[in-house]
Write a protein that holds these residues in place. Structure first.
Motif, mmCIF file in Angstrom:
data_model
loop_
_atom_site.group_PDB
_atom_site.id
_atom_site.type_symbol
_atom_site.label_atom_id
_atom_site.label_comp_id
_atom_site.label_asym_id
_atom_site.label_seq_id
_atom_site.Cartn_x
_atom_site.Cartn_y
_atom_site.Cartn_z
ATOM 1 N N THR A 27 1.167 24.864 58.842
ATOM 2 C CA THR A 27 2.014 24.751 60.023
ATOM 3 C C THR A 27 1.183 24.148 61.140
ATOM 4 O O THR A 27 0.117 24.675 61.467
ATOM 5 N N PHE A 28 1.664 23.068 61.719
ATOM 6 C CA PHE A 28 0.921 22.350 62.743
ATOM 7 C C PHE A 28 1.320 22.818 64.135
ATOM 8 O O PHE A 28 2.347 23.481 64.321
ATOM 9 N N SER A 29 0.510 22.455 65.111
ATOM 10 C CA SER A 29 0.720 22.934 66.474
ATOM 11 C C SER A 29 2.067 22.502 67.036
ATOM 12 O O SER A 29 2.635 23.164 67.899
ATOM 13 N N SER A 30 2.596 21.403 66.532
ATOM 14 C CA SER A 30 3.886 20.917 67.021
ATOM 15 C C SER A 30 5.071 21.637 66.404
ATOM 16 O O SER A 30 6.203 21.500 66.862
ATOM 17 N N HIS A 31 4.810 22.393 65.362
ATOM 18 C CA HIS A 31 5.901 23.095 64.695
ATOM 19 C C HIS A 31 6.389 24.281 65.517
ATOM 20 O O HIS A 31 5.669 24.840 66.340
#
Length: 121
Positions: A27-31
């Motif tokens: 899971t990326f920071s933009s998610h």
């Protein structure tokens, strides 16, 4: 990506539960990760959401002050700590992932299978 939710159960009013949802891919920071719920005979409703990177959160009015959403990036897991549970919290709880910081289920494109929470009064 697959989302695996767990932690549901049957409890008494006033009790606490912690739900967990682990994602199979990073899971990326933009998610954005969120929890929705669906009670029998009712439509799915928003519970809480968190922007992964900055950990900005938003809650439904019905759970504010009782529920807390948080994440552990090392475990790629989002949690929903539910305190002072009420009978009206009884529902199937779904975790979901998207990219919009939103309370609208249409903004989320990946859903877990749901975990059942039953609260007896």
């Amino acid at each position: 990506v697959q989302l695996q939710a767990s932690g549901g159960g049957s409890v008494q009013a006033g009790d606490s539960l912690r739900l967990s949802c682990v994602a199979s891919s990073r899971t990326f920071s933009s998610h954005v990760m969120a929890w929705f719920r669906q009670a029998p005979g009712k439509e799915r409703e928003f519970v809480a959401t968190i922007r992964w990177g900055v950990q900005r959160t938003m809650y439904a009015d019905s759970v504010k002050g009782r529920f807390t959403i948080f994440r552990d990036s090392a475990k790629n897991t989002v949690y929903l700590q539910m305190n002072n549970l009420k009978s009206e919290d009884t529902a199937l709880y779904y975790c979901t992932r998207g990219s919009q910081f939103s309370a609208d289920s249409r903004d989320y494109n990946t859903w877990g299978q749901g975990t059942l929470v039953t609260v007896s009064s």
